[in-house]
Scaffold this active site. Structure first.
Site, short mmCIF file in Angstrom:
data_model
loop_
_atom_site.label_atom_id
_atom_site.label_comp_id
_atom_site.label_asym_id
_atom_site.label_seq_id
_atom_site.Cartn_x
_atom_site.Cartn_y
_atom_site.Cartn_z
N THR A 1 0.86 -1.16 0.00
CA THR A 1 0.00 0.00 0.00
C THR A 1 0.92 1.23 0.00
OG1 THR A 1 -1.69 -1.31 1.05
CG2 THR A 1 -1.74 0.99 1.61
N LEU B 1 -3.68 -0.54 -3.94
CA LEU B 1 -4.22 -1.45 -4.96
C LEU B 1 -4.30 -2.85 -4.36
CD1 LEU B 1 -2.03 -0.29 -7.97
CD2 LEU B 1 -4.53 -0.24 -7.97
N GLY C 1 0.03 -4.02 4.75
CA GLY C 1 -1.01 -5.04 4.97
C GLY C 1 -1.29 -5.17 6.45
N1 GLY Z 1 -5.12 -4.06 1.19
C1 GLY Z 1 -4.50 -3.73 2.40
C2 GLY Z 1 -5.44 -3.17 3.40
O1 GLY Z 1 -6.46 -2.66 3.02
O2 GLY Z 1 -5.22 -3.24 4.56
#
Ligand code: GLY
Length: 564
Positions: free
Chosen positions: A373, A392, A466
Site C-alpha cells: 500500500t 491497490l 497489509g
Molecule cells: N489491502 C491492504 C489493506 O487494506 O489493509
C-alpha cells in the site's frame, strides 16, 4: 560574597530541566516552518507542496499528491484502487473519509470457492476476477467538493504535466519492476504498454494516463465513473473475466465516517474507523499497554516486545472475528473498546511466559491481507492535517493494466474472507463479519492516524504493510512518545510484528540481537526466521513545540519529505 551570575543561570536551567519531564527530541528529519508533504516519491511530495504554495490547503494537496503517486508510484499509487483519509482541521475538528473499494453487484459469498467449497487459487488475487469497484477518484472528488480551495483543473495540471513529461526511474522502482515483471507479463501478455523493462535513470512518460487524468480534471467524478472511462474500464475488466460493470462504477460513492478517537496517557489518538480495522485495533493495543511503564523497559527491549506482542495478539484475534463493513455487520465496538473488556483480555498476560495464540479466541463477546500500500502525510500552513493511506492491495494490484486508460486495477477482493478460517495473502484468517456480499466493503488494516498532545496536533502518521500496518503505526507513535525519538528516528527504528495467527513474532532483518531472540524463545515465543521482510514504510510529520514541522520519511523506500 555575591553569587556569580553565570552559576545562578546554570542552576536555574538545571532546575528547570529536572522539573521538566523530558525535553522534546532534537529533530533529525527535514524541518520546515510552515507546511510539509511526506510521500513515497519526491515528485509526489513536490507536487503536493506546489499546490500548497499556490494557495491550496492540505485537502487540495491531498488530491494532487494522490494523483501524482498514480504517475510516479504505480506500485501502489492508483486510480484503480481505494483508500482512507483522516483529517484534523486547524480548528481542531476531525473526520474521516472512506473511499475503499467495494464488491460488485454480482458478487456472492462463495464466488471464490469451487464446487467442493475450496478456495480457487489466485482467483481473488490475480487478474480481472480479483478486482473490486475502485473508490479513489470518488474519494478525491468528495474531498475537493467538501474542503477544496483551488479549482480541480489547477490541482491536476502539474500531475498531467508529470505524466506527459515523465518521471525518472529510481533504483528501487527498477527493482520492483524486475520483481513483478513475470507476473505482469503473464496477466497482460507481452504486448502490454506498461514499461516493465525500464531501468534506473530511464524517463517514463504516460500519455494515455495523462488523457485519463485530463478527463477527471475536466469532468470530476463523471470523468471516471461515467462516459468514456467507465465504458472502457468495465468492458476491459469483463473481457478479462472480471465482474465490475458500468452500473457498479456509476453507483460507487465515497462515505464520510466518524474516526476512532481514544486517549493513551496524555495523547489523543485519532484513526480510521471500520471498514478499516486500523483504529479499533490500534485503540485496543494502546489501551492494553497503558497500565504499564513502557518507557522504563527500553526501546525494543525484551519486556517491551513481550507487552506489545501480547496486546497485539489479543487485539488481532478480535479484529479477525468481529470487524467488517459497518454498513453490513454489527460491530460490538463499545464492548471491544471498554476498559473492563480490555483489562480482562490482559489478565492472562505474564512477563514470565508467552500466551499461546491457540488459547486466545475472540474475547467472549473473536483474519488475512498485502504489504504494498502507500501512505502520505500532509500539514498545511494553516495547521490543517491529512493522513492518507491508499492501495491497490498487492504490488500493482491484480497486475491487470488497462492499455486504453493507463493504470493498474486492484486485487482488493482478496481482503474479504473468501472462506472462514482460510488465510488470505497476508496470512490473516477471516470470519463471517468479513464475508463477501454485493456492494460490501472488504475489511482493511489501513491506519491513517493523527495524534494530539496537550490538545494540539502533534503527529500525522501512517504506513503501507497489509496486516503489519497497525503494529508499525503503533510502534512509531510509541518510539516518539515513550522513547522520545525524533520523527525521523521513530520512523527508521527497526520494527517487529505479531498478528495472533500465525503465532510468530516477525522481526525486521536488522536491529534485533540473537540473544534477545533466544531469551524470547526461552519464554515460549515463536520467532519467524524464514521470512524477515521490511515492515512498513512509514511517512510521518511531527509538530515541534515552536510550530515547525519535522518530517519522517522512511529510509526503507524512496520516500521523501518536502516542505517550506
Ligand atoms: N489491502 C491492504 C489493506 O487494506 O489493509
Amino acid at each position: 560574597m555575591k553569587p556569580n551570575k553565570n552559576v545562578v543561570s546554570l542552576a536555574i536551567i538545571l532546575l528547570l530541566l529536572i522539573g521538566c519531564k523530558t525535553l522534546p527530541a532534537t529533530p533529525t528529519g527535514l524541518v520546515t516552518e510552515k507546511a510539509m508533504v511526506v510521500s513515497a516519491r519526491e515528485e509526489a511530495s513536490k507536487i503536493g507542496v506546489e499546490i500548497l504554495k499556490k494557495g491550496g490547503n492540505a485537502f487540495d494537496a491531498m488530491v494532487a499528491t494522490e494523483m501524482a503517486l498514480v504517475v510516479a508510484y504505480p506500485f501502489a499509487g492508483n486510480l484503480g484502487g481505494g483508500g482512507f483519509m483522516v483529517y484534523r482541521k486547524s480548528d481542531g475538528t476531525t473526520g474521516a473519509l472512506d473511499y475503499r473499494e467495494k464488491a460488485p453487484l454480482s458478487a456472492t459469498k462463495d464466488m471464490y470457492l469451487d464446487s467442493s467449497g475450496n478456495v480457487i487459487p489466485d482467483m481473488s488475487t490475480v487478474g480481472a476476477t480479483a478486482v473490486g469497484v475502485p473508490g479513489t477518484v470518488a474519494g478525491m472528488i468528495a474531498v475537493h467538493d467538501k474542503f477544496g480551495k483551488l479549482p480541480l483543473e489547477e490541482i491536476f495540471a502539474p500531475v498531467i504535466a508529470l505524466a506527459q513529461n515523465g518521471i525518472v526511474v529510481t533504483q528501487k522502482q527498477a527493482e520492483h519492476f524486475e520483481a513483478y515483471r513475470d507476473e505482469i507479463l503473464e496477466v497482460n501478455g507481452g504486448s502490454t504498454t506498461f514499461p516493465i523493462d525500464a531501468k534506473p535513470g530511464d524517463i517514463l512518460k504516460y500519455p494515455v494516463l495523462a488523457k485519463t487524468l485530463q478527463r477527471i480534471s475536466e469532468q470530476g467524478r463523471d470523468g471516471f465513473y461515467k462516459g468514456e472511462t467507465a465504458t472502457s474500464l468495465a468492458a476491459f475488466i469483463q473481457q478479462n473475466g472480471g465482474f465490475v460493470t458500468v452500473e457498479d462504477l456509476a453507483e460507487y460513492e465515497a462515505i464520510w465516517r466518524t474516526p476512532i478517537a481514544f486517549n493513551y496517557k496524555d495523547l489523543r489518538i485519532i484513526s480510521m474507523s471500520p471498514p478499516s480495522s486500523g483504529g479499533i485495533t490500534l485503540n485496543q493495543i494502546f489501551r492494553m499497554m497503558e497500565p504499564y511503564k513502557v518507557s522504563k523497559y527500553g526501546h525494543n527491549s525484551e519486556k517491551e516486545i513481550q507487552l506489545f506482542t501480547e496486546a497485539a495478539r489479543r487485539a488481532y484475534a478480535d479484529r479477525n472475528y468481529y470487524l467488517g463493513d459497518p454498513d453490513f455487520v454489527d460491530i460490538p465496538k463499545e464492548t471491544l473498546l471498554s476498559d473492563a473488556y480490555l483489562k480482562k483480555r490482559m489478565e492472562s498476560f505474564s512477563f514470565k511466559k508467552a500466551t499461546k495464540s491457540s488459547d486466545i479466541q475472540e474475547g467472549n463477546v473473536q483474519m488475512a491481507e498485502s504489504m504494498e500500500t502507500t501512505h502520505y502525510s500532509i500539514v498545511d500552513h494553516e495547521g490543517n492535517a491529512v493522513s492518507v493511506t491508499t492501495t491497490l492491495n498487492g504490488a500493482y494490484g491484480s497486475k491487470l493494466y488497462s492499455d486504453e486508460l493507463g493504470f493498474f486495477l486492484n486485487n482488493e477482493m482478496d481482503d474479504f474472507s473468501a472462506k472462514a478460517g482460510v488465510p488470505n495473502m497476508f496470512g490473516l484468517i477471516g470470519a463471517e463479519a468479513n464475508s463477501i456480499a454485493p456492494e460490501k466493503r472488504m475489511l482493511s488494516s489501513m491506519t491513517p492516524t493523527l495524534v494530539e498532545r496537550d490538545g494540539k496536533l502533534w503527529m500525522v502518521v501512517g504506513t503501507p504493510g497489509g496486516s503489519t500496518i497497525i503494529t508499525a503505526v503503533a510502534q512509531t507513535i510509541l518510539n516518539a512518545y515513550e522513547f522520545n525519538m525524533s520523527m525521523q528516528k521513530a520512523v527508521d527504528a527497526p520494527r517487529f510484528h505479531h498478528q495472533w495467527l500465525p503465532d510468530v513474532i516477525m522481526f525486521e532483518p536488522q536491529g534485533f540481537s540473537n540473544q534477545l531472540k533466544d531469551e524470547l524463545r526461552s519464554k515460549g515465543y515463536n520467532i519467524n526466521e524464514e521470512r524477515t521482510p521490511i515492515i512498513g514504510k512509514v511517512n510521518a510529520i511531527r509538530i515541534l513545540p515552536d510550530g515547525h514541522l519535522e518530517g519522517g520519511a522512511d529510509r526503507r523506500g524512496d520516500d521523501t519529505a518536502v516542505g517550506f
